[in-house]
Design an enzyme around this catalytic site. Structure first.
Site, short mmCIF file in Angstrom:
data_model
loop_
_atom_site.label_atom_id
_atom_site.label_comp_id
_atom_site.label_asym_id
_atom_site.label_seq_id
_atom_site.Cartn_x
_atom_site.Cartn_y
_atom_site.Cartn_z
N CYS A 134 0.84 -1.21 0.00
CA CYS A 134 0.00 0.00 0.00
C CYS A 134 0.87 1.25 0.00
O CYS A 134 1.39 1.66 1.05
CB CYS A 134 -0.92 0.01 1.21
SG CYS A 134 -2.03 1.44 1.27
N CYS A 137 -0.55 4.07 2.15
CA CYS A 137 -0.34 3.87 3.58
C CYS A 137 1.09 4.17 4.00
O CYS A 137 1.33 4.80 5.04
CB CYS A 137 -0.66 2.42 3.96
SG CYS A 137 -2.27 1.83 3.42
N ASP A 138 2.06 3.68 3.23
CA ASP A 138 3.44 3.66 3.69
C ASP A 138 4.41 4.54 2.91
O ASP A 138 5.58 4.65 3.28
CB ASP A 138 3.96 2.21 3.65
CG ASP A 138 3.16 1.29 4.55
OD1 ASP A 138 2.70 1.76 5.60
OD2 ASP A 138 2.98 0.11 4.20
#
Length: 307
Positions: A134, A137-138
């Site tokens: 992701c 997300c990261d």
């Protein structure tokens, strides 16, 4: 035999949020967390984009906190995974771990989706230590660094261009000599200077040390083996919604995602609702999963009141 008003399958942000709202609505929800309590977020280290946490929060702590909140409000959260389902009539028959039968007046499916991985032992070893599925997300953790994205479809192109806005350099590892993405997405990649496509390449191994990912070993179609130095390794080869046990009854799309009615969590089966990544092929974020869990619980409450 046990009959419950509201049965929630799945223990990620969608399932826990549904449990919070269902508890406050006096639906006495029972939650079965599945094989991965807390869902995919428990494999994430720090989450910087979930509202309310100025300095970020670990995925495990966030899920533990949501679970504790649901329990405090009265949710009955249990270990166990669904092994059989019959949604042909109400109450719905659900079998847990092959033996325990539960009958539900309403059912909320929040079983999530599983990111597709390459199946490399080193990939598993460094998951959460540089290996991610992701970028949204990261990606923040790789500002001004070099990363690799595996894949050649729309998702891979989208993740690569997103990361290119944060990172010094982005390699795209593509196993063919063409991209499968739409022409518009290919154009975006071609027009992004810090994206380099490595054609006809497969990943042999993710390289790293005690601190995390340091690179990747690639095999080109002509037999050449070479290493690239990267700080992050992103998989963008798709997700698999965990909907198989229910797809005999609920409508799913061609990828297996459960289809819901408009902005609601309603499925085509009255009394069955879906929330989180199992019905969301587009966003797949903790905050959107939590929001859909809220909708599912409110929809279940309204449905029961009308019976």
């Amino acid at each position: 035999m046990e009959t419950v008003k509201c049965l929630i399958i799945g223990g990620g942000p969608a399932g826990y949020t549904a449990a919070i709202y269902a508890s406050r609505a006096d639906l006495a929800p029972v939650v079965y967390e599945g094989i991965q309590p807390g869902g995919q977020l428990t494999t994430t280290t720090d989450i910087e984009n979930y509202p309310g946490f100025e300095n970020g929060i670990s995925g495990q702590v966030l899920m533990d906190t949501m679970k504790a909140q649901a329990v405090r409000l009265g949710a009955d959260i249990r270990t166990g995974a669904v092994t059989e389902a019959d949604l042909s009539k109400r109450p719905f028959r659900i079998v847990i771990d092959g033996t325990n039968e539960v009958f539900a007046e309403t059912l909320i499916i929040a079983t999530g989706a599983t990111a597709k991985y390459l199946g490399l032992p080193s990939e598993i070893k460094y998951r959460g230590l540089g290996v991610s599925a992701c970028a949204t997300c990261d990606g923040f953790f790789y500002r001004k660094k070099t990363v690799a994205v595996v894949g050649g479809g729309d998702t891979a192109c989208e993740e690569a261009t997103y990361l290119a806005g944060l990172c010094k350099k982005v390699y795209m590892i593509v196993r063919r000599d063409v991209l499968r993405a739409s022409e518009a997405m290919q154009e975006r990649v071609r027009n992004t200077e810090n994206i380099e496509i490595l054609w006809n390449c497969n990943t042999q191994e993710v390289l790293g040390d005690e601190y995390g990912v340091t690179g990747a070993r690639l095999l080109r179609k002509d037999g050449e083996v070479f290493d690239i130095a990267v700080d992050g390794f992103f998989l963008a080869i798709g997700h698999h919604p965990n909907s198989e046990l229910f797809s005999q009854w609920v409508t799913v799309d061609k990828e297996g995602y459960i289809v819901t009615d408009g902005k609601t969590a309603k499925t085509n089966v009255e009394g069955v609702f879906a929330a989180g990544d199992v019905q969301d092929p587009l966003y797949r974020q903790a905050i959107t999963a939590a929001a859909s869990g809220c909708r599912a619980a409110l929809d279940a409450e309204k449905f029961l009141k009308m019976q």
